[in-house]
Design an enzyme around this catalytic site. Structure first.
Site: not given
Length: 263
Positions: A46, A173
């Site tokens: 990311h 997540d």
């Protein structure tokens, strides 16, 4: 071979404080490494770091005793092997959802006969030492990320895979997967319960548990619970927070009189 300080720390019952690198720059990585982190993780998933930048960042971290770790983008053998060949002493792999995923992760990160890692430790020999090939399997640390409902369902079968050293919880997540608000620290009850469950099962299997945190306070609480690898914020977030503090102080201070040359 150079010892892996993470393993040494864990074997003594300690917890590693991990920094997170998302800025693709060797000088910022070197600066972070000189601040005393036990390990630093370069984020290829990311962050905005590419492979060439990662190599220079690993070189920068090598100017200190800080352990270099890489989070790869996905469970894909090529990037896992290249990260290790470049000198990463630990790899964090996202979205490991089944026992088969965990078995693949272990295979990709270990030389035969334990695994299927291809031989070519070009920079790892320089960082780890000439006997790297003989000891890499027992020195490198392999993390599987637990961050989905499927991984929760398959948790015990994942944790039972031989050669898996640690798991790493991505709270955001995991929260999303459970229908909760994505965050690092103040988790919704269902996500908080899942985190505690993952920690307990990891401890039962003798697997080190790690987790991402937004603040030192949250990290310290999780160490007290039994986590042995805690990430605190990231280079970009820390830089922004420091800059905000400076600017807040500047704006709160009266401006100097014209021509005085002082502030």
């Amino acid at each position: 071979m150079r010892p892996n300080a993470l393993r040494t720390l864990w074997q003594a019952g300690g917890a590693a404080v991990n920094g997170w690198l998302t800025i693709p720059n060797s000088f910022s990585a070197e600066t972070m490494a000189h601040q005393g982190w036990d390990s630093l993780t370069i984020d290829l998933q990311h962050g905005v770091v590419d492979y060439p930048a990662m190599v220079t960042m690993l070189q920068a971290i090598s100017t200190t005793p800080t352990v270099p770790v890489v989070r790869v983008p996905w469970l894909e053998p090529g990037i896992l092997m290249k990260a290790l060949d470049a000198g990463a002493y630990g790899v964090i792999c996202p979205m490991v959802n089944t026992r088969e995923d965990a078995q693949k992760l272990v295979a990709y990160t270990h030389y035969a006969p334990q695994g299927t890692r291809s031989f070519g430790p070009v920079r790892a020999l320089l960082y780890g030492g000439a006997d790297y090939p003989q000891h890499a399997n027992d020195t490198i640390v392999t993390f599987a990320m637990i961050e989905t409902a499927a991984a929760l369902d398959n948790l015990d079968s994942i944790l039972s895979v031989e050669g898996l050293d640690a798991i790493y919880i991505g709270p955001s997540d995991l929260s999303l997967a459970l229908g909760c608000t994505p965050t690092f620290d103040d988790l919704d009850p269902q996500a908080a319960e899942a985190v505690d469950h993952i920690l307990a099962r990891a401890q039962a299997h003798g697997v080190v548990a790690g987790i991402h945190n937004g603040s030192p306070e949250a990290a310290m609480k999780r160490i007290a619970k039994g986590f042995q690898f805690v990430t605190v914020s990231s280079d970009a977030r820390l830089m922004a927070a420091g800059a905000q503090q400076v600017m807040a102080k500047m704006r709160a201070t009266p401006a100097p009189a014209a021509g005085t040359g002082t502030y």
